[in-house]
Design a protein around this motif. Sequence first.
Motif, PDB file in Angstrom:
ATOM      1  N   SER A  77       0.828  -1.201   0.000  1.00  0.00           N
ATOM      2  CA  SER A  77       0.000   0.000   0.000  1.00  0.00           C
ATOM      3  C   SER A  77       0.868   1.259   0.000  1.00  0.00           C
ATOM      4  CB  SER A  77      -0.928  -0.013   1.209  1.00  0.00           C
ATOM      5  OG  SER A  77      -1.746   1.112   1.206  1.00  0.00           O
ATOM      6  N   ARG A  78       1.936   1.265   0.802  1.00  0.00           N
ATOM      7  CA  ARG A  78       2.837   2.423   0.822  1.00  0.00           C
ATOM      8  C   ARG A  78       3.497   2.612  -0.541  1.00  0.00           C
ATOM      9  NH1 ARG A  78       3.538   0.769   6.067  1.00  0.00           N
ATOM     10  NH2 ARG A  78       5.268  -0.611   5.593  1.00  0.00           N
ATOM     11  N   LYS A  79       3.910   1.518  -1.158  1.00  0.00           N
ATOM     12  CA  LYS A  79       4.527   1.596  -2.483  1.00  0.00           C
ATOM     13  C   LYS A  79       3.541   2.199  -3.487  1.00  0.00           C
ATOM     14  CE  LYS A  79       5.087  -1.674  -5.788  1.00  0.00           C
ATOM     15  NZ  LYS A  79       5.340  -2.976  -6.340  1.00  0.00           N
ATOM     16  N   ASN A  80       2.296   1.765  -3.417  1.00  0.00           N
ATOM     17  CA  ASN A  80       1.290   2.267  -4.349  1.00  0.00           C
ATOM     18  C   ASN A  80       0.945   3.730  -4.085  1.00  0.00           C
ATOM     19  OD1 ASN A  80       1.041  -0.152  -5.799  1.00  0.00           O
ATOM     20  ND2 ASN A  80      -0.285  -0.989  -4.227  1.00  0.00           N
ATOM     21  N   ARG A  81       0.896   4.127  -2.803  1.00  0.00           N
ATOM     22  CA  ARG A  81       0.651   5.540  -2.487  1.00  0.00           C
ATOM     23  C   ARG A  81       1.797   6.405  -2.992  1.00  0.00           C
ATOM     24  NH1 ARG A  81      -0.183   4.318   3.097  1.00  0.00           N
ATOM     25  NH2 ARG A  81       1.162   6.061   3.555  1.00  0.00           N
ATOM     26  N   LEU A  82       3.024   5.893  -2.852  1.00  0.00           N
ATOM     27  CA  LEU A  82       4.189   6.619  -3.361  1.00  0.00           C
ATOM     28  C   LEU A  82       4.097   6.758  -4.880  1.00  0.00           C
ATOM     29  CD1 LEU A  82       6.890   7.975  -2.796  1.00  0.00           C
ATOM     30  CD2 LEU A  82       7.969   5.722  -2.941  1.00  0.00           C
ATOM     31  N   PHE A  83       3.686   5.693  -5.554  1.00  0.00           N
ATOM     32  CA  PHE A  83       3.503   5.741  -7.009  1.00  0.00           C
ATOM     33  C   PHE A  83       2.487   6.818  -7.375  1.00  0.00           C
ATOM     34  CE2 PHE A  83       0.833   4.525 -10.596  1.00  0.00           C
ATOM     35  CZ  PHE A  83       1.765   4.541 -11.620  1.00  0.00           C
ATOM     36  N   GLU A  84       1.361   6.859  -6.680  1.00  0.00           N
ATOM     37  CA  GLU A  84       0.327   7.851  -6.979  1.00  0.00           C
ATOM     38  C   GLU A  84       0.850   9.268  -6.784  1.00  0.00           C
ATOM     39  OE1 GLU A  84      -3.244   7.131  -4.767  1.00  0.00           O
ATOM     40  OE2 GLU A  84      -3.773   5.394  -5.987  1.00  0.00           O
ATOM     41  N   LEU A  85       1.585   9.459  -5.710  1.00  0.00           N
ATOM     42  CA  LEU A  85       2.142  10.781  -5.445  1.00  0.00           C
ATOM     43  C   LEU A  85       3.123  11.175  -6.544  1.00  0.00           C
ATOM     44  CD1 LEU A  85       2.458  13.249  -3.623  1.00  0.00           C
ATOM     45  CD2 LEU A  85       4.205  11.978  -2.366  1.00  0.00           C
ATOM     46  N   CYS A  86       4.017  10.284  -6.878  1.00  0.00           N
ATOM     47  CA  CYS A  86       5.011  10.578  -7.918  1.00  0.00           C
ATOM     48  C   CYS A  86       4.352  10.846  -9.264  1.00  0.00           C
ATOM     49  CB  CYS A  86       6.009   9.427  -8.043  1.00  0.00           C
ATOM     50  SG  CYS A  86       7.122   9.306  -6.634  1.00  0.00           S
ATOM     51  N   ALA A  87       3.289  10.126  -9.555  1.00  0.00           N
ATOM     52  CA  ALA A  87       2.601  10.307 -10.841  1.00  0.00           C
ATOM     53  C   ALA A  87       1.975  11.696 -10.950  1.00  0.00           C
ATOM     54  CB  ALA A  87       1.535   9.232 -11.019  1.00  0.00           C
ATOM     55  N   SER A  88       1.754  12.348  -9.828  1.00  0.00           N
ATOM     56  CA  SER A  88       1.110  13.659  -9.873  1.00  0.00           C
ATOM     57  C   SER A  88       2.069  14.790 -10.251  1.00  0.00           C
ATOM     58  CB  SER A  88       0.462  13.965  -8.513  1.00  0.00           C
ATOM     59  OG  SER A  88       1.445  14.195  -7.523  1.00  0.00           O
ATOM     60  N   PHE A  89       3.383  14.510 -10.287  1.00  0.00           N
ATOM     61  CA  PHE A  89       4.363  15.532 -10.617  1.00  0.00           C
ATOM     62  C   PHE A  89       4.643  15.568 -12.127  1.00  0.00           C
ATOM     63  CE2 PHE A  89       5.435  14.565  -6.175  1.00  0.00           C
ATOM     64  CZ  PHE A  89       5.420  15.837  -5.647  1.00  0.00           C
ATOM     65  N   SER A  90       5.086  16.722 -12.601  1.00  0.00           N
ATOM     66  CA  SER A  90       5.476  16.842 -14.009  1.00  0.00           C
ATOM     67  C   SER A  90       6.785  16.083 -14.214  1.00  0.00           C
ATOM     68  CB  SER A  90       5.683  18.318 -14.382  1.00  0.00           C
ATOM     69  OG  SER A  90       6.860  18.814 -13.741  1.00  0.00           O
ATOM     70  N   GLU A  91       7.165  15.851 -15.452  1.00  0.00           N
ATOM     71  CA  GLU A  91       8.407  15.132 -15.749  1.00  0.00           C
ATOM     72  C   GLU A  91       9.616  15.878 -15.190  1.00  0.00           C
ATOM     73  OE1 GLU A  91       8.588  12.006 -16.962  1.00  0.00           O
ATOM     74  OE2 GLU A  91       6.399  12.146 -16.838  1.00  0.00           O
ATOM     75  N   GLU A  92       9.603  17.190 -15.296  1.00  0.00           N
ATOM     76  CA  GLU A  92      10.706  18.002 -14.773  1.00  0.00           C
ATOM     77  C   GLU A  92      10.785  17.885 -13.247  1.00  0.00           C
ATOM     78  OE1 GLU A  92      11.639  22.707 -14.384  1.00  0.00           O
ATOM     79  OE2 GLU A  92      11.025  22.002 -16.375  1.00  0.00           O
ATOM     80  N   GLU A  93       9.628  17.932 -12.600  1.00  0.00           N
ATOM     81  CA  GLU A  93       9.602  17.791 -11.145  1.00  0.00           C
ATOM     82  C   GLU A  93      10.083  16.405 -10.717  1.00  0.00           C
ATOM     83  OE1 GLU A  93       5.871  20.736  -9.984  1.00  0.00           O
ATOM     84  OE2 GLU A  93       5.439  18.720 -10.759  1.00  0.00           O
ATOM     85  N   LYS A  94       9.707  15.385 -11.479  1.00  0.00           N
ATOM     86  CA  LYS A  94      10.146  14.022 -11.164  1.00  0.00           C
ATOM     87  C   LYS A  94      11.663  13.911 -11.203  1.00  0.00           C
ATOM     88  CE  LYS A  94       5.964  11.813 -12.917  1.00  0.00           C
ATOM     89  NZ  LYS A  94       5.369  11.068 -14.011  1.00  0.00           N
ATOM     90  N   GLU A  95      12.292  14.521 -12.177  1.00  0.00           N
ATOM     91  CA  GLU A  95      13.758  14.475 -12.269  1.00  0.00           C
ATOM     92  C   GLU A  95      14.396  15.155 -11.060  1.00  0.00           C
ATOM     93  OE1 GLU A  95      15.679  12.752 -14.342  1.00  0.00           O
ATOM     94  OE2 GLU A  95      13.807  11.973 -15.167  1.00  0.00           O
ATOM     95  N   LYS A  96      13.834  16.279 -10.643  1.00  0.00           N
ATOM     96  CA  LYS A  96      14.357  16.984  -9.463  1.00  0.00           C
ATOM     97  C   LYS A  96      14.188  16.133  -8.213  1.00  0.00           C
ATOM     98  CE  LYS A  96      13.633  21.639 -11.247  1.00  0.00           C
ATOM     99  NZ  LYS A  96      12.829  22.873 -11.147  1.00  0.00           N
ATOM    100  N   ILE A  97      13.032  15.485  -8.082  1.00  0.00           N
ATOM    101  CA  ILE A  97      12.770  14.640  -6.921  1.00  0.00           C
ATOM    102  C   ILE A  97      13.735  13.460  -6.887  1.00  0.00           C
ATOM    103  CG2 ILE A  97      11.078  13.053  -5.901  1.00  0.00           C
ATOM    104  CD1 ILE A  97       8.923  15.109  -6.889  1.00  0.00           C
TER     105      ILE A  97
END
Length: 116
Positions: A77-97
């Motif tokens: 469940s934590r892995k899936n919540r993390l996936f959902e959170l990460c999916a909400s960011f733009s590609e540029e934001e994902k690279e920064k994260i």
Amino acid sequence: MEFKDRLRFLRKNCVKNGKHVTQEDLGKILGYKYTSISNYESGRNEPCIRDIIKIANFFEVSTDYLLCVNEDGDDESRKNRLFELCASFSEEEKEKIISILLSIRSMMDKSKNRGK
């Protein structure tokens, strides 16, 4: 959240081979036309167990997550919540994260090594 919502969320936030997965793409995986996926996402139809497993495998999630079961605090469940959170960011934001997380990992590894 219901299965239909979870399926739509996963599909719209999944990128395979550099492009977002369409209803047609997912339909091909299951051997159906895109209209079947459209019907799943609208709630008009539900997939059989065999197709639920195929969909979960395609998106690399558990069937429980796909079916909105057991979303309390287990590791999956934590892995899936993390996936959902990460999916909400733009590609540029994902690279920064990713860069930030790698820096944190490096600092934590150094801290562990000092303690030995």
